[in-house]
Enzyme design. Structure first.
Site: not given
Length: 246
Positions: A38, A62, A76, A138, A140, A166
């Site tokens: 986000h 995330r 990486d 996650q 949600e 969420d």
């Protein structure tokens, strides 16, 4: 991202700048979540933020999605782990594991990045394999809750993380943290995770949430977000200053 006794306490980095990670590490947090879902974060910025850790503060990125290229480019850069949002099915979890494992167990390609110390420790990196990082997913949504046991049981999934906002939105009880149905879903997910032997985590952004979420008996909690700390501090200073002027 595994707690032997007390839960690990972390911070959440949404400001796309290395200083926010460096400040969390300097403050002494156990880990910091770098949020690339986000935020307008580039891979270059992500790499610089990872460099902001002192080596003792673990880093969990995330990622914005579960695309194999996204996961490959993130790994990486050498984080301690990845947190994949919006995972809802065992098949999705299996794909995440497959594309983040090197052959013959998966399809991940070798990159000359930070994870291999720019190829100077390539052999050691390949030998470490899954031990060099963790994969957390996650959960949600209501669908994710229903599939939690199967998701947590996938070989290669190291932890499950509940996204409270969420999840509550998906269940039609947005922000109602004492809602019985919401709390039942939380307990269902974490019970499934514990049965599968994987780590449990979540997010809290204020005092009341911290008290509640630590009572969930999770292994780690991100207990604050840089954007909220900044917004709260600016608002409090402004209000106090205006009171003094008046």
């Amino acid at each position: 991202m595994t707690a032997d006794s007390d839960p690990l306490i972390g911070s959440w980095a949404s400001v796309p700048h290395p200083l926010t990670v460096e400040m969390a590490a300097t403050a002494g947090y156990d880990f910091v979540v770098i949020d690339a879902e986000h935020t307008p974060m580039s891979f270059e910025t992500m790499g610089n933020m990872l460099r902001g850790s002192d080596g003792e503060t673990e880093t969990l990125v995330r990622v914005p999605d579960d695309d194999p290229t996204t996961l490959k480019r993130t790994l990486d850069l050498g984080p301690d782990g990845v947190l994949v949002p919006m995972v809802e099915t065992p098949a999705q979890a299996e794909q995440i594991v497959e594309c983040s494992r090197y052959p013959p167990g998966g399809t991940r390609g070798i990159g000359p990045g930070r994870s291999t110390e720019f190829t100077m420790s390539l052999d050691e990196h390949l030998e470490a394999g899954d031990d060099s990082f963790v994969r957390h997913v996650q959960l949600e949504s209501q669908r994710a809750v229903e599939n939690a046991a199967e998701i947590a049981a996938i070989d290669g999934i190291d932890g499950v993380f509940i996204g409270p906002l969420d999840l509550s939105l998906s269940m039609g009880c947005f922000g109602q943290w004492e809602n019985d149905e919401f709390l039942g879903a939380v307990e269902s997910v974490f019970s499934a995770a514990r049965a599968a032997g994987v780590t449990t985590g979540t997010l809290a952004t204020n005092d009341a949430e911290r008290e509640q979420r630590l009572d969930w008996d999770v292994d780690y909690v991100a207990t604050g977000m840089d954007l909220i700390h900044l917004a709260n501090g600016m608002t409090e200073a402004l209000e106090h200053s205006r009171d003094l002027v008046e």
